[in-house]
Enzyme design. Structure first.
Site, PDB file in Angstrom:
ATOM      1  N   GLU A  32     -87.142  62.633  44.115  1.00  0.00           N
ATOM      2  CA  GLU A  32     -86.969  62.809  42.762  1.00  0.00           C
ATOM      3  C   GLU A  32     -88.007  62.670  42.013  1.00  0.00           C
ATOM      4  OE1 GLU A  32     -82.157  63.185  42.563  1.00  0.00           O
ATOM      5  OE2 GLU A  32     -83.335  61.705  41.168  1.00  0.00           O
TER       6      GLU A  32
ATOM      7  N   CYS B 296     -85.210  52.528  49.168  1.00  0.00           N
ATOM      8  CA  CYS B 296     -85.663  51.095  48.459  1.00  0.00           C
ATOM      9  C   CYS B 296     -85.067  49.985  49.176  1.00  0.00           C
ATOM     10  CB  CYS B 296     -85.461  51.196  47.217  1.00  0.00           C
ATOM     11  SG  CYS B 296     -85.970  49.566  46.167  1.00  0.00           S
TER      12      CYS B 296
ATOM     13  N   CYS C 104     -80.884  46.670  44.359  1.00  0.00           N
ATOM     14  CA  CYS C 104     -80.232  46.200  43.137  1.00  0.00           C
ATOM     15  C   CYS C 104     -78.772  46.945  43.093  1.00  0.00           C
ATOM     16  CB  CYS C 104     -80.864  46.851  41.945  1.00  0.00           C
ATOM     17  SG  CYS C 104     -82.882  46.200  41.851  1.00  0.00           S
TER      18      CYS C 104
ATOM     19  N   GLY D  97     -87.699  53.792  44.911  1.00  0.00           N
ATOM     20  CA  GLY D  97     -88.470  52.659  45.638  1.00  0.00           C
ATOM     21  C   GLY D  97     -88.885  51.649  44.807  1.00  0.00           C
ATOM     22  N   GLU D  98     -89.432  50.604  45.168  1.00  0.00           N
ATOM     23  CA  GLU D  98     -90.188  49.532  44.673  1.00  0.00           C
ATOM     24  C   GLU D  98     -91.844  49.726  45.042  1.00  0.00           C
ATOM     25  OE1 GLU D  98     -89.998  46.940  42.578  1.00  0.00           O
ATOM     26  OE2 GLU D  98     -92.004  46.069  43.227  1.00  0.00           O
TER      27      GLU D  98
ATOM     28  N   SER E  58     -94.314  49.772  38.312  1.00  0.00           N
ATOM     29  CA  SER E  58     -93.004  49.157  37.685  1.00  0.00           C
ATOM     30  C   SER E  58     -92.731  48.098  39.251  1.00  0.00           C
ATOM     31  CB  SER E  58     -91.660  49.717  37.626  1.00  0.00           C
ATOM     32  OG  SER E  58     -90.668  49.191  37.405  1.00  0.00           O
TER      33      SER E  58
ATOM     34  N   SER F 111     -89.051  44.615  35.923  1.00  0.00           N
ATOM     35  CA  SER F 111     -87.578  44.871  35.688  1.00  0.00           C
ATOM     36  C   SER F 111     -87.091  43.391  35.527  1.00  0.00           C
ATOM     37  CB  SER F 111     -87.130  45.614  37.025  1.00  0.00           C
ATOM     38  OG  SER F 111     -87.231  46.869  36.842  1.00  0.00           O
ATOM     39  N   LEU F 112     -86.510  43.078  34.280  1.00  0.00           N
ATOM     40  CA  LEU F 112     -85.713  41.661  33.924  1.00  0.00           C
ATOM     41  C   LEU F 112     -84.308  42.053  34.333  1.00  0.00           C
ATOM     42  CD1 LEU F 112     -87.654  40.257  30.878  1.00  0.00           C
ATOM     43  CD2 LEU F 112     -87.972  39.700  33.269  1.00  0.00           C
ATOM     44  N   HIS F 113     -83.613  42.496  33.377  1.00  0.00           N
ATOM     45  CA  HIS F 113     -82.298  42.695  33.477  1.00  0.00           C
ATOM     46  C   HIS F 113     -81.462  41.425  33.070  1.00  0.00           C
ATOM     47  CE1 HIS F 113     -83.293  46.543  35.168  1.00  0.00           C
ATOM     48  NE2 HIS F 113     -83.572  46.192  36.324  1.00  0.00           N
TER      49      HIS F 113
ATOM     50  N   CYS G   1     -82.575  56.232  41.744  1.00  0.00           N
ATOM     51  CA  CYS G   1     -82.850  55.068  41.089  1.00  0.00           C
ATOM     52  C   CYS G   1     -83.351  55.167  39.798  1.00  0.00           C
ATOM     53  CB  CYS G   1     -83.461  53.882  41.716  1.00  0.00           C
ATOM     54  SG  CYS G   1     -84.701  53.163  40.946  1.00  0.00           S
TER      55      CYS G   1
HETATM   56  S1  SF4 Z   1     -83.366  49.681  41.017  1.00  0.00           S
HETATM   57 FE1  SF4 Z   1     -85.438  50.258  41.736  1.00  0.00          FE
HETATM   58  S2  SF4 Z   1     -86.059  48.351  42.937  1.00  0.00           S
HETATM   59 FE2  SF4 Z   1     -83.835  48.323  42.560  1.00  0.00          FE
HETATM   60  S3  SF4 Z   1     -82.950  49.061  44.062  1.00  0.00           S
HETATM   61 FE3  SF4 Z   1     -83.281  50.629  42.679  1.00  0.00          FE
HETATM   62  S4  SF4 Z   1     -85.300  51.760  43.510  1.00  0.00           S
HETATM   63 FE4  SF4 Z   1     -85.112  49.589  44.349  1.00  0.00          FE
END
Ligand code: SF4
Length: 386
Positions: free
Chosen positions: A119, A136, A140, A181-182, A211, A239-241, A358
């Site tokens: 996407e 990924c 998370c 993805g990361e 990111s 990404s903190l959260h 994601c």
């Molecule tokens: S939020 Fe981003 S880093 Fe976390 S699992 Fe989803 S795709 Fe991966």
């Protein structure tokens, strides 16, 4: 079979333009260096290659928009191969379907040559969120993409093809690598994509935003670039959260075990060096990380840092236990942050209804107005973005 022979075969009327030939052509285009090699095999010098790449990256290579290049722009052999080349490119990535949300946001479902799909999300303000992996590995707990683990890496061609496809629909001025993805787990391809988008795609360094959940390999690579004159220096999103290391290990179970303070310090150093504020992301989940104390802790963690805090209300996903806080509560948090010297604002996002894997969580970051924190730093400390 050599690359140029593949295209000779594809362009010759009596040649066997078979699926195998197509596959070979696509294989040759699975990385940007391979694509450049292929263009060179068709007689392109660096200027020709740049001409073609710019047309592609600006979305002008579909059947109706393809430029009519003259002999002074591209060599004859390359011009002859263009129909086959463009047909092969169209197979690398194509828009399967588009799902609009409002006037300025849309989710593109992009089909890849192996039948998989990813996407890309068109966002307000001419932003585009692209995917960097299929699936990924970070997992998370609030992310749909993370549920299935990593399926495969995207090539640099597949990453930038999302920009080319989006630009066939509308202008794109900013590209955020925040979709599926990361990015740090596919770093080589992501940095190849960053470079070509800056050099040939006309996108400024600060408008290329990578990111990460906190992978120091990415920060190392960016710091190296920061010290290299002429290197492309993208902006960074983190990404903190949460401001709690313990809670972070629960929410982002396979993120690198880096202390948040270290992560923020390292990110801040890059931001100060490049002049691009860090975009800190915080997905607000009711009862999880939306308490007054949680945001107070964030204010302490980010105090005086050169960055932007993006608060994003969680978008409810069927089957997940998390819920979205109310608009009133988010506004209350913003006011509380302001009381602590942190300027904050919240607005409705035109892309709230764009579900994007994601990207659902991360792409919407760029659709919402950033919440700026402008806590006055100590005299010798670099200030936050204004
Ligand atoms: S939020 Fe981003 S880093 Fe976390 S699992 Fe989803 S795709 Fe991966």
């Amino acid at each position: 079979m050599q690359v140029h022979e593949v295209f000779d075969a594809m362009t010759h009327p009596n040649a066997q333009a078979t699926a195998q030939v197509n596959r070979q052509a696509q294989d040759a285009m699975r990385s940007l260096p391979a694509l450049r090699t292929q263009l060179a095999a068709l007689g392109a010098n660096p200027k020709h290659t740049s001409t073609w790449l710019r047309a592609w990256l600006h979305g002008r290579l579909d059947a109706t928009l393809a430029p009519h290049w003259g002999a002074h722009e591209l060599p004859a052999r390359m011009r002859q191969a263009l129909p086959a080349l463009h047909a092969a490119m169209a197979e690398v990535a194509r828009v399967h379907s588009a799902h609009a949300s409002g006037e300025s946001a849309a989710r593109l479902l992009v089909a890849l040559s192996d039948g998989q799909s990813i996407e890309a999300v068109l966002l307000p303000k001419l932003n585009l969120c692209v995917s960097t992996q299929l699936g990924c590995a970070v997992g998370c707990v609030f992310c749909k993409t993370g549920e299935g683990g990593l399926q495969r890496q995207l090539s640099s061609v597949e990453i930038v093809a999302q920009v080319a496809l989006a630009r066939q629909r509308r202008e794109v001025r900013k590209v955020v690598f925040m979709g599926m993805g990361e990015p740090a787990h596919n770093l080589h391809a992501v940095l190849e994509a960053v470079d070509v988008l800056a050099l040939e795609g006309g996108i400024g360094h600060k408008n290329l935003v990578i990111s990460t959940v906190g992978d120091l390999r990415l920060l190392d690579a960016l710091q190296t670039r920061a010290s290299q004159p002429g290197a492309i220096k993208p902006a960074l999103a983190v990404s903190l959260h949460t401001a709690s290391d313990g809670q972070r290990a629960t929410l982002l179970p396979r993120a690198p075990p880096v202390a948040l303070r270290t992560l923020v310090e390292r990110s801040d150093a890059y931001a100060v060096r490049t002049g691009h504020p860090v975009q800190y992301q915080w997905t607000l989940m009711a009862g999880v990380n939306d308490s007054a104390q949680a945001l107070d802790d964030a204010a302490v963690l980010l105090q005086g840092r050169f960055g932007i805090l993006n608060l994003i209300a969680y978008n409810t996903i069927e089957g997940q236990a998390f819920t979205r806080p109310s608009t009133e509560h988010a506004a209350w948090l913003v006011a509380r942050l302001a009381q602590r010297g942190i300027k904050a604002s919240v607005r409705d996002s035109a892309a709230q209804t764009v579900d994007g894997g994601c990207g659902q969580l991360r792409a919407r970051t760029l659709a919402s107005v950033p919440v700026m924190f402008r806590r006055l730093p100590p005299p010798s400390t670099p200030t936050c973005a204004s």
